[in-house]
Design an enzyme around this catalytic site. Structure first.
Site, mmCIF file in Angstrom:
data_model
loop_
_atom_site.group_PDB
_atom_site.id
_atom_site.type_symbol
_atom_site.label_atom_id
_atom_site.label_comp_id
_atom_site.label_asym_id
_atom_site.label_seq_id
_atom_site.Cartn_x
_atom_site.Cartn_y
_atom_site.Cartn_z
ATOM 1 N N LYS A 17 0.814 -1.213 0.000
ATOM 2 C CA LYS A 17 0.000 0.000 0.000
ATOM 3 C C LYS A 17 0.849 1.266 0.000
ATOM 4 O O LYS A 17 0.326 2.351 -0.261
ATOM 5 C CB LYS A 17 -0.961 0.000 1.184
ATOM 6 C CG LYS A 17 -2.063 -1.040 1.088
ATOM 7 C CD LYS A 17 -3.029 -0.953 2.252
ATOM 8 C CE LYS A 17 -4.109 -2.026 2.181
ATOM 9 N NZ LYS A 17 -3.586 -3.385 2.426
ATOM 10 N N HIS A 26 -4.598 2.475 -0.519
ATOM 11 C CA HIS A 26 -5.509 1.470 0.023
ATOM 12 C C HIS A 26 -6.664 1.259 -0.949
ATOM 13 O O HIS A 26 -7.557 2.088 -1.068
ATOM 14 C CB HIS A 26 -6.029 1.929 1.387
ATOM 15 C CG HIS A 26 -6.721 0.860 2.163
ATOM 16 N ND1 HIS A 26 -7.038 -0.376 1.618
ATOM 17 C CD2 HIS A 26 -7.160 0.817 3.446
ATOM 18 C CE1 HIS A 26 -7.640 -1.108 2.533
ATOM 19 N NE2 HIS A 26 -7.726 -0.408 3.646
#
Length: 411
Positions: free
Chosen positions: A334, A339
């Site tokens: 990430k 995300h």
């Protein structure tokens, strides 16, 4: 009991809309975070996200098909198409009744919903699309994949927030292992970068506001992290019983050998501060795989770049792996992808499968000043070549949902 392998992968992401581009950018530490240009962010505290670029749904799906689908379903179909082609499966060689789809989304067709609410308010009820509900429902992506490939086996859209990808893969793994099906599409998809969702996450002070340096905004385990970065895309895998794959001489990325799930039972959005649920999911996955903690060679962390989340996951990893924890490399995708919410688990499982196959661990970028409470080997800044055999990948979601997968290099 059947063994389960990964024979095809497909991805749509902020760092690439095909596997080759995605993997190249991932191992080279390229960030996909940029200033949002799909709507006006002038009055928003957060102005950045991991937007999918260069994605033309008309080219991928055809104009007529694309127009009736929300963006999250478009992503899912595009990734599923890649995975199917990559697997080299032949529809005529697969029993339709033993071909299933487990693909989920955390938020579903929010873009379509917002557009139709605006239409209702501005032009009245007669202007609302009759296809609103089938476009916005969270199971639309799975349904369209099922229809496209005549998959008449089990079809399900698990909803476990940001744990969806791992939940879908794990439950599909169980089905194949039990002998109920031969082949499954599995993974997650998300397209929630809208003004409404951005405003909500931003007002909850969950998002990074490092607007002047978008590529440095997602920084898991770093002392200066200030929240996660919303992202979008899809990650779809083809899971197949080993006997079915060997019968057709399929190429194999990795084997799925374990799956564990748990609940924090703590808070609707906040992770358990001691990582109890995360620990239980990882422990369950290792037990399901019938391996000891000492056999794990690499961990793909959930690592969203939030203050509490990164610390709690680190604590959970320490609790499970004990003294050997500092010898296990941990990577945080990430940091580059942002995300991807319901799509994150599928994409990160794909990354781990390729990592095991190629012997390369992607880096955790932007880790310049590690948090003193986050002191593991996070493969900072630069990818690492390593002899890795078994990997663990974590996904956790709002509601306290936790899901962990164990993948093994196929030999």
């Amino acid at each position: 009991m059947e063994r389960v392998v990964i024979t095809g992968v497909g991805v749509v992401s902020p760092i690439g809309n095909n596997i080759q581009t995605f993997w190249h950018n991932l191992i080279n530490g390229k960030s996909g975070i940029s200033t949002i240009n799909t709507f006006d962010v002038t009055h928003f505290k957060t102005k950045i996200a991991g937007v999918v670029h260069d994605f033309n749904a008309d080219e991928v799906l055809g104009r007529k098909e694309a127009r009736r689908l929300d963006r999250f379903s478009q992503f899912a179909l595009a990734a599923a198409e890649q995975a199917w082609i990559d697997s080299d499966l032949d529809a005529n060689g697969v029993n339709a009744e033993r071909l299933g789809v487990y693909v989920g989304s955390g938020i579903g067709g929010i873009e379509t919903l917002i557009a139709n609410i605006d239409m209702l308010r501005q032009q009245g009820p007669r202007r609302v699309s009759p296809t609103l509900v089938p476009a916005m429902m969270s199971n639309a992506a799975a349904a369209h994949i099922s229809i496209r490939w005549n998959a008449m086996g089990p079809s399900l859209s698990p909803v476990s927030a940001c744990a969806i990808g791992n939940t879908a893969i794990g439950e599909a793994f169980r089905l194949i292992r039990s002998g109920d099906v031969d082949v499954m599409f599995a993974g997650g998809t998300e397209a929630a970068i809208t003004d409404l969702s951005l405003a909500s996450f931003s007002n909850a002070t969950a998002l990074s506001t490092r607007n002047e340096e978008p590529t440095k905004a997602s920084r898991p385990f770093d002392e200066s992290r200030d929240g996660f970065v919303m992202s979008e895309g899809a990650g779809i895998l083809i899971l197949e019983s080993l006997s079915h794959a060997l019968h057709r001489n399929a190429k194999i990325y990795a084997e799925v050998i374990g799956y564990g799930t748990s609940s924090d039972a703590h808070h609707i959005v906040a992770t358990h501060p001691e990582g109890k649920g995360a620990y239980l999911a990882m422990k369950s996955a290792l037990k399901n795989a019938n391996i000891s903690p000492e056999e794990i060679d690499v961990i793909s962390a959930h690592a969203t770049s939030t203050k509490v989340g990164d610390i709690s996951e680190t604590l959970a990893i320490k609790q499970l792996f004990g003294e050997q924890v500092y010898q296990i490399p941990v990577t945080a995708n990430k940091s580059m992808l942002g995300h991807m919410l319901g799509a994150s688990g599928g994409v990160e499982a794909i990354a781990l499968a390729i990592s095991l196959k190629e012997g390369i661990i992607p880096p955790t970028i932007n880790l310049e000043n590690p948090d003193s409470l986050c002191d593991l080997d996070y493969v900072a800044s630069v990818a690492r070549q390593a002899n890795i055999n078994i990997g663990l990948t974590n996904s956790f979601g709002f509601g306290g949902h936790n899901a962990a997968l164990v993948l093994k290099k196929f030999k």
